[in-house]
Design a protein around this motif. Structure first.
Motif, PDB file in Angstrom:
ATOM      1  N   VAL A 192      46.963  45.430  15.851  1.00 40.58           N
ATOM      2  CA  VAL A 192      45.948  44.641  15.049  1.00 40.58           C
ATOM      3  C   VAL A 192      45.834  43.330  15.992  1.00 40.58           C
ATOM      4  CG1 VAL A 192      45.322  42.961  13.071  1.00 40.58           C
ATOM      5  CG2 VAL A 192      46.908  45.405  12.855  1.00 40.58           C
ATOM      6  N   SER A 193      44.411  43.168  16.295  1.00 44.79           N
ATOM      7  CA  SER A 193      44.074  41.914  17.291  1.00 44.79           C
ATOM      8  C   SER A 193      44.465  40.592  16.285  1.00 44.79           C
ATOM      9  CB  SER A 193      42.635  41.949  17.529  1.00 44.79           C
ATOM     10  OG  SER A 193      42.335  40.708  18.299  1.00 44.79           O
ATOM     11  N   VAL A 194      45.244  39.793  17.258  1.00 48.13           N
ATOM     12  CA  VAL A 194      45.429  38.487  16.680  1.00 48.13           C
ATOM     13  C   VAL A 194      45.022  37.342  17.435  1.00 48.13           C
ATOM     14  CG1 VAL A 194      47.690  39.368  15.587  1.00 48.13           C
ATOM     15  CG2 VAL A 194      47.664  38.185  18.124  1.00 48.13           C
ATOM     16  N   VAL A 195      43.635  37.624  18.154  1.00 48.51           N
ATOM     17  CA  VAL A 195      43.014  36.606  18.873  1.00 48.51           C
ATOM     18  C   VAL A 195      41.908  35.772  18.134  1.00 48.51           C
ATOM     19  CG1 VAL A 195      41.373  36.276  21.036  1.00 48.51           C
ATOM     20  CG2 VAL A 195      43.088  38.028  21.042  1.00 48.51           C
ATOM     21  N   PRO A 196      42.107  34.656  17.663  1.00 49.81           N
ATOM     22  CA  PRO A 196      41.431  33.870  17.008  1.00 49.81           C
ATOM     23  C   PRO A 196      39.812  33.878  17.606  1.00 49.81           C
ATOM     24  CG  PRO A 196      43.047  32.451  17.819  1.00 49.81           C
ATOM     25  CD  PRO A 196      43.154  33.799  18.455  1.00 49.81           C
ATOM     26  N   THR A 197      38.914  33.689  16.787  1.00 53.75           N
ATOM     27  CA  THR A 197      37.301  33.720  17.213  1.00 53.75           C
ATOM     28  C   THR A 197      37.176  32.439  17.725  1.00 53.75           C
ATOM     29  OG1 THR A 197      36.673  33.083  15.089  1.00 53.75           O
ATOM     30  CG2 THR A 197      36.735  35.232  15.641  1.00 53.75           C
ATOM     31  N   ALA A 198      37.707  31.139  17.204  1.00 51.10           N
ATOM     32  CA  ALA A 198      37.583  29.736  17.762  1.00 51.10           C
ATOM     33  C   ALA A 198      38.108  29.637  18.946  1.00 51.10           C
ATOM     34  CB  ALA A 198      37.767  28.926  16.852  1.00 51.10           C
ATOM     35  N   PRO A 199      37.190  28.775  19.859  1.00 54.26           N
ATOM     36  CA  PRO A 199      37.707  28.536  21.239  1.00 54.26           C
ATOM     37  C   PRO A 199      38.887  27.912  21.617  1.00 54.26           C
ATOM     38  CG  PRO A 199      35.547  27.915  21.088  1.00 54.26           C
ATOM     39  CD  PRO A 199      35.901  28.152  19.768  1.00 54.26           C
ATOM     40  N   LYS A 200      39.236  26.889  20.787  1.00 53.03           N
ATOM     41  CA  LYS A 200      40.541  26.097  20.948  1.00 53.03           C
ATOM     42  C   LYS A 200      41.969  26.936  20.528  1.00 53.03           C
ATOM     43  CE  LYS A 200      38.630  21.594  21.879  1.00 53.03           C
ATOM     44  NZ  LYS A 200      38.490  20.236  21.208  1.00 53.03           N
ATOM     45  N   PRO A 201      41.879  27.504  19.185  1.00 54.60           N
ATOM     46  CA  PRO A 201      43.059  28.334  19.091  1.00 54.60           C
ATOM     47  C   PRO A 201      43.152  29.379  19.937  1.00 54.60           C
ATOM     48  CG  PRO A 201      41.842  27.698  17.110  1.00 54.60           C
ATOM     49  CD  PRO A 201      40.957  27.276  18.319  1.00 54.60           C
ATOM     50  N   ARG A 202      42.137  30.034  20.742  1.00 56.09           N
ATOM     51  CA  ARG A 202      42.037  31.142  21.571  1.00 56.09           C
ATOM     52  C   ARG A 202      43.012  30.495  22.812  1.00 56.09           C
ATOM     53  NH1 ARG A 202      36.827  33.219  20.724  1.00 56.09           N
ATOM     54  NH2 ARG A 202      36.196  31.759  22.662  1.00 56.09           N
ATOM     55  N   ARG A 203      42.602  29.242  23.252  1.00 55.45           N
ATOM     56  CA  ARG A 203      43.048  28.555  24.546  1.00 55.45           C
ATOM     57  C   ARG A 203      44.501  28.430  24.317  1.00 55.45           C
ATOM     58  NH1 ARG A 203      39.226  23.621  26.755  1.00 55.45           N
ATOM     59  NH2 ARG A 203      40.679  24.162  28.575  1.00 55.45           N
ATOM     60  N   VAL A 204      44.960  27.912  23.103  1.00 54.67           N
ATOM     61  CA  VAL A 204      46.235  27.619  22.734  1.00 54.67           C
ATOM     62  C   VAL A 204      47.185  29.145  22.846  1.00 54.67           C
ATOM     63  CG1 VAL A 204      48.191  27.286  20.979  1.00 54.67           C
ATOM     64  CG2 VAL A 204      45.887  25.806  21.318  1.00 54.67           C
ATOM     65  N   LEU A 205      46.594  30.123  22.300  1.00 54.77           N
ATOM     66  CA  LEU A 205      47.231  31.372  22.305  1.00 54.77           C
ATOM     67  C   LEU A 205      47.149  32.043  23.712  1.00 54.77           C
ATOM     68  CD1 LEU A 205      48.394  34.071  20.857  1.00 54.77           C
ATOM     69  CD2 LEU A 205      45.946  34.832  20.685  1.00 54.77           C
ATOM     70  N   GLY A 206      46.296  31.829  24.513  1.00 48.59           N
ATOM     71  CA  GLY A 206      46.366  31.986  26.089  1.00 48.59           C
ATOM     72  C   GLY A 206      47.489  31.241  26.851  1.00 48.59           C
ATOM     73  N   LEU A 207      47.473  30.037  26.585  1.00 46.34           N
ATOM     74  CA  LEU A 207      48.315  29.208  27.035  1.00 46.34           C
ATOM     75  C   LEU A 207      49.951  29.613  26.873  1.00 46.34           C
ATOM     76  CD1 LEU A 207      48.945  26.929  29.157  1.00 46.34           C
ATOM     77  CD2 LEU A 207      48.875  25.265  27.282  1.00 46.34           C
ATOM     78  N   LEU A 208      50.079  30.079  25.489  1.00 43.14           N
ATOM     79  CA  LEU A 208      51.324  30.437  25.077  1.00 43.14           C
ATOM     80  C   LEU A 208      51.678  31.648  25.600  1.00 43.14           C
ATOM     81  CD1 LEU A 208      51.227  29.153  21.247  1.00 43.14           C
ATOM     82  CD2 LEU A 208      52.383  28.125  23.160  1.00 43.14           C
ATOM     83  N   ALA A 209      50.600  32.689  25.743  1.00 42.18           N
ATOM     84  CA  ALA A 209      51.024  34.072  26.399  1.00 42.18           C
ATOM     85  C   ALA A 209      51.357  33.904  27.711  1.00 42.18           C
ATOM     86  CB  ALA A 209      49.807  34.872  26.090  1.00 42.18           C
ATOM     87  N   LEU A 210      50.753  33.007  28.541  1.00 41.29           N
ATOM     88  CA  LEU A 210      50.982  32.882  29.798  1.00 41.29           C
ATOM     89  C   LEU A 210      52.441  32.144  30.112  1.00 41.29           C
ATOM     90  CD1 LEU A 210      47.593  31.302  31.282  1.00 41.29           C
ATOM     91  CD2 LEU A 210      48.538  33.476  31.710  1.00 41.29           C
ATOM     92  N   HIS A 211      52.785  31.680  29.103  1.00 41.94           N
ATOM     93  CA  HIS A 211      54.221  31.030  29.265  1.00 41.94           C
ATOM     94  C   HIS A 211      55.390  31.696  28.251  1.00 41.94           C
ATOM     95  CE1 HIS A 211      51.846  28.008  31.102  1.00 41.94           C
ATOM     96  NE2 HIS A 211      52.780  27.813  31.815  1.00 41.94           N
ATOM     97  N   ALA A 212      55.205  33.044  27.995  1.00 34.51           N
ATOM     98  CA  ALA A 212      55.949  33.844  27.170  1.00 34.51           C
ATOM     99  C   ALA A 212      57.524  33.524  27.410  1.00 34.51           C
ATOM    100  CB  ALA A 212      55.747  35.272  27.405  1.00 34.51           C
TER     101      ALA A 212
END
Length: 93
Positions: A16-36
């Motif tokens: 199930v996709s957990v990527v938010p549609t709004a840009p800023k929450p998406r950026r938060v998710l991306g940054l957290l993913a890069l620093h898993a």
């Protein structure tokens, strides 16, 4: 959790996709993913989202974004028809 960073970013939990549609929450998710598996300081997240001049509400807004991500992940984990965990033994084995 499956994270794809080549091409369009994709994050899935149990398919199930957990990527938010709004840009800023998406950026938060991306940054957290890069620093898993690492702690990402609040200051780093705030700077990533708003640069050197964050609004007064930056910390509260960031907390809201993290809450939204947790809710998306929680819903994906609770989704009916979840795939069996890899460590579970199938029938007849």
């Amino acid at each position: 959790m499956d994270i794809e960073v080549l091409g369009a970013p994709a994050v899935r939990v149990n398919g199930v996709s957990v990527v938010p549609t709004a840009p800023k929450p998406r950026r938060v998710l991306g940054l957290l993913a890069l620093h898993a598996d690492q702690v990402v300081p609040v200051a780093a997240l705030v700077e990533e989202l708003w640069g050197a001049l964050p609004p007064r509400s930056a910390r509260t807004t960031l907390q809201t974004y993290v809450l939204q991500l947790r809710e998306l992940i929680g819903a994906a984990l609770a989704a009916p028809g979840r795939r069996q965990r890899e460590w579970e033994v199938g029938e007849g084995e």
